[in-house]
Design a protein around this motif. Sequence first.
Motif, PDB file in Angstrom:
ATOM      1  N   ALA A 405       0.821  -1.209   0.000  1.00 15.16           N
ATOM      2  CA  ALA A 405       0.000   0.000   0.000  1.00 15.16           C
ATOM      3  C   ALA A 405       0.853   1.256   0.000  1.00 15.16           C
ATOM      4  O   ALA A 405       0.423   2.303  -0.497  1.00 15.16           O
ATOM      5  CB  ALA A 405      -0.929   0.009   1.216  1.00 15.16           C
ATOM      6  N   PHE A 406       2.065   1.158   0.533  1.00 10.50           N
ATOM      7  CA  PHE A 406       2.954   2.318   0.561  1.00 10.50           C
ATOM      8  C   PHE A 406       3.964   2.294  -0.582  1.00 10.50           C
ATOM      9  O   PHE A 406       4.136   3.288  -1.270  1.00 10.50           O
ATOM     10  CB  PHE A 406       3.712   2.386   1.885  1.00 10.50           C
ATOM     11  N   GLY A 407       4.621   1.166  -0.793  1.00 11.25           N
ATOM     12  CA  GLY A 407       5.747   1.133  -1.726  1.00 11.25           C
ATOM     13  C   GLY A 407       5.474   0.562  -3.088  1.00 11.25           C
ATOM     14  O   GLY A 407       6.380   0.538  -3.928  1.00 11.25           O
ATOM     15  N   GLY A 408       4.235   0.110  -3.365  1.00 14.39           N
ATOM     16  CA  GLY A 408       4.033  -0.564  -4.641  1.00 14.39           C
ATOM     17  C   GLY A 408       2.669  -0.420  -5.271  1.00 14.39           C
ATOM     18  O   GLY A 408       2.228  -1.310  -5.995  1.00 14.39           O
ATOM     19  N   THR A 409       1.992   0.699  -5.045  1.00 15.40           N
ATOM     20  CA  THR A 409       0.657   0.870  -5.604  1.00 15.40           C
ATOM     21  C   THR A 409       0.579   2.148  -6.433  1.00 15.40           C
ATOM     22  O   THR A 409       0.815   3.237  -5.902  1.00 15.40           O
ATOM     23  CB  THR A 409      -0.406   0.926  -4.487  1.00 15.40           C
ATOM     24  N   PRO A 410       0.259   2.048  -7.720  1.00 11.49           N
ATOM     25  CA  PRO A 410       0.133   3.244  -8.558  1.00 11.49           C
ATOM     26  C   PRO A 410      -0.900   4.217  -7.994  1.00 11.49           C
ATOM     27  O   PRO A 410      -1.974   3.823  -7.552  1.00 11.49           O
ATOM     28  CB  PRO A 410      -0.326   2.681  -9.913  1.00 11.49           C
ATOM     29  N   GLY A 411      -0.522   5.500  -7.993  1.00 11.47           N
ATOM     30  CA  GLY A 411      -1.453   6.525  -7.556  1.00 11.47           C
ATOM     31  C   GLY A 411      -1.615   6.651  -6.066  1.00 11.47           C
ATOM     32  O   GLY A 411      -2.454   7.434  -5.593  1.00 11.47           O
ATOM     33  N   LYS A 412      -0.822   5.905  -5.293  1.00 13.94           N
ATOM     34  CA  LYS A 412      -0.943   5.946  -3.839  1.00 13.94           C
ATOM     35  C   LYS A 412       0.451   5.937  -3.193  1.00 13.94           C
ATOM     36  O   LYS A 412       1.456   5.669  -3.841  1.00 13.94           O
ATOM     37  CB  LYS A 412      -1.744   4.745  -3.320  1.00 13.94           C
ATOM     38  N   GLY A 413       0.454   6.201  -1.889  1.00 16.32           N
ATOM     39  CA  GLY A 413       1.667   6.035  -1.105  1.00 16.32           C
ATOM     40  C   GLY A 413       2.880   6.759  -1.652  1.00 16.32           C
ATOM     41  O   GLY A 413       2.814   7.912  -2.081  1.00 16.32           O
ATOM     42  N   GLU A 414       4.001   6.053  -1.627  1.00 11.94           N
ATOM     43  CA  GLU A 414       5.275   6.643  -2.031  1.00 11.94           C
ATOM     44  C   GLU A 414       5.277   7.040  -3.497  1.00 11.94           C
ATOM     45  O   GLU A 414       5.841   8.078  -3.870  1.00 11.94           O
ATOM     46  CB  GLU A 414       6.414   5.649  -1.732  1.00 11.94           C
ATOM     47  N   TRP A 415       4.670   6.232  -4.336  1.00 16.24           N
ATOM     48  CA  TRP A 415       4.636   6.552  -5.763  1.00 16.24           C
ATOM     49  C   TRP A 415       3.977   7.912  -5.995  1.00 16.24           C
ATOM     50  O   TRP A 415       4.500   8.762  -6.705  1.00 16.24           O
ATOM     51  CB  TRP A 415       3.873   5.481  -6.543  1.00 16.24           C
ATOM     52  N   LYS A 416       2.803   8.100  -5.395  1.00 12.86           N
ATOM     53  CA  LYS A 416       2.049   9.339  -5.584  1.00 12.86           C
ATOM     54  C   LYS A 416       2.781  10.526  -4.971  1.00 12.86           C
ATOM     55  O   LYS A 416       2.883  11.609  -5.586  1.00 12.86           O
ATOM     56  CB  LYS A 416       0.658   9.192  -4.943  1.00 12.86           C
ATOM     57  N   ALA A 417       3.310  10.363  -3.776  1.00 15.16           N
ATOM     58  CA  ALA A 417       3.997  11.465  -3.105  1.00 15.16           C
ATOM     59  C   ALA A 417       5.210  11.934  -3.902  1.00 15.16           C
ATOM     60  O   ALA A 417       5.468  13.145  -4.015  1.00 15.16           O
ATOM     61  CB  ALA A 417       4.417  11.048  -1.696  1.00 15.16           C
ATOM     62  N   LEU A 418       5.962  10.998  -4.471  1.00 10.42           N
ATOM     63  CA  LEU A 418       7.149  11.380  -5.235  1.00 10.42           C
ATOM     64  C   LEU A 418       6.782  11.938  -6.605  1.00 10.42           C
ATOM     65  O   LEU A 418       7.511  12.772  -7.156  1.00 10.42           O
ATOM     66  CB  LEU A 418       8.105  10.193  -5.352  1.00 10.42           C
ATOM     67  N   GLN A 419       5.674  11.513  -7.167  1.00  7.70           N
ATOM     68  CA  GLN A 419       5.207  12.141  -8.402  1.00  7.70           C
ATOM     69  C   GLN A 419       4.787  13.589  -8.133  1.00  7.70           C
ATOM     70  O   GLN A 419       5.069  14.484  -8.947  1.00  7.70           O
ATOM     71  CB  GLN A 419       4.056  11.341  -9.007  1.00  7.70           C
ATOM     72  N   ASP A 420       4.119  13.810  -7.019  1.00  7.16           N
ATOM     73  CA  ASP A 420       3.758  15.182  -6.639  1.00  7.16           C
ATOM     74  C   ASP A 420       5.015  16.014  -6.382  1.00  7.16           C
ATOM     75  O   ASP A 420       5.060  17.214  -6.695  1.00  7.16           O
ATOM     76  CB  ASP A 420       2.879  15.171  -5.386  1.00  7.16           C
ATOM     77  N   PHE A 421       6.045  15.368  -5.830  1.00  9.28           N
ATOM     78  CA  PHE A 421       7.320  16.056  -5.591  1.00  9.28           C
ATOM     79  C   PHE A 421       7.986  16.430  -6.911  1.00  9.28           C
ATOM     80  O   PHE A 421       8.527  17.535  -7.051  1.00  9.28           O
ATOM     81  CB  PHE A 421       8.235  15.160  -4.763  1.00  9.28           C
ATOM     82  N   LEU A 422       7.946  15.542  -7.884  1.00 13.51           N
ATOM     83  CA  LEU A 422       8.511  15.849  -9.197  1.00 13.51           C
ATOM     84  C   LEU A 422       7.774  17.039  -9.822  1.00 13.51           C
ATOM     85  O   LEU A 422       8.389  17.880 -10.474  1.00 13.51           O
ATOM     86  CB  LEU A 422       8.412  14.619 -10.109  1.00 13.51           C
ATOM     87  N   LYS A 423       6.485  17.109  -9.599  1.00 10.47           N
ATOM     88  CA  LYS A 423       5.680  18.216 -10.121  1.00 10.47           C
ATOM     89  C   LYS A 423       6.035  19.527  -9.433  1.00 10.47           C
ATOM     90  O   LYS A 423       6.065  20.585 -10.066  1.00 10.47           O
ATOM     91  CB  LYS A 423       4.195  17.910  -9.917  1.00 10.47           C
TER      92      LYS A 423
END
Length: 445
Positions: A405-423
Amino acid sequence: MSGASRIRRTAVLAAAAALTLSACGGSGGDGGKNDDTPKAKGPNLKGQTVSVAAVWSGPEKDAFRKVLDAFEEATGAKVTLVPAQDPIIGFLESKVAGGGQPDVAMLPQVGAIEQAVANGWAKPLGKGAEEALETNYSKGWAELGSVDGTPYGVYFKAANKSLVWYNTAVFENAGVEEPKTWDEFLKAAQTVFDSGVTPVSVAGADGWTLTDWFENVYLSQAGPEKYDQLAQHEIKWTDASVTKALETLADLFGNKDFLAGGQSGALQTEFPASVTQTFTGGDQPKAGMVFEGDFVSINIGQTDAEIGTDAKVFPFPAVGENSPAVVGGDAAVALKDSKGAQALLTFLAAPESAEIWAKEGGFLSPNKAVDTAAYPNDVQRDIAEALIAAGDDIRFDMSDQAPQAFGGTPGKGEWKALQDFLKNPKDVAGTQKALERAAAAAYKE
């Protein structure tokens, strides 16, 4: 296995095919025969059957079968390769419930080994396998296969995920050499930009690549101990060490001139395209460099670029004192306490077994006793040597150690937070808060 693992495993499966084909001149020019296959001796297991479960298919399955054939020749045992579904833990659960578990399973995650031990399935290494592990592996790899100090797994196949691939024509035109530190990396990026080419391709549409960017920066900068603590959520994502790593990463992500398509373009770029756009267009590609593991080779193979000439690779630059070594891999674990299972683990911990697959291509071994001459080309040889040189400082992919739920789910958790960070790379504090909220919820579950 997390969603990230499944994506990366697909890439690795394909990479095996590409590297095998590209390496024909080195070892496969005779149609796949290996007259110089290393010979090994083992205990007399004539009349016994050993079953091995693995999720590998295609070229990986074929190459592993050759390894098992050598074990049969050395021991007289009959080895059955059981095709497993992914995630393999779920597959094994059904087998164990019916009393039909294989003798050995190839497990692709540290967490999978821990789960197999917690479920009472895994058997500790026997004396022979443990001695081979101590002789042929660094302490770091031995610890990855251990639970509470007891060794259970022998890591047979590895993935080096601390690599930067570059377009050699771009580097030559810009007069840039392979950078060894993060500062040199940023200076090289500026020089490439000044030469007329955007320096870096980032696959921001696939959140798992961003976790890999962070992990490499964090491991090199904060060090292995902090990395372990963060991986287990023993420290919070609001920790100062995370702040520093994100600020460092923002030096790259926050410079739109350094990213192919800028931040918005990176967020729309999927992993395969991040590679192909780096090696398409001759000396005027959309980007001069792309970061990711050894499996990048399959995507380079989809272009006209040749690995070793048009495309080369260097270790992820050192942000701290040393370059990072983030790894993945598959470990052999005994699920039955049988003579055959232990003999196979001992065999897989020996360099001769790894050299069989190394000759086929698409393979890296964490076994430090493997003769690197067995690798079919200089690129694979260099990647393998870098992995071994990392010694005890290697660390398993952090997001793959985390709850899915944190490290391996598209659109959630770490994936989403780091995509928002890239933005918005300026919002370090907001990114940390989002990461900590998601982590706290996932690890509590």
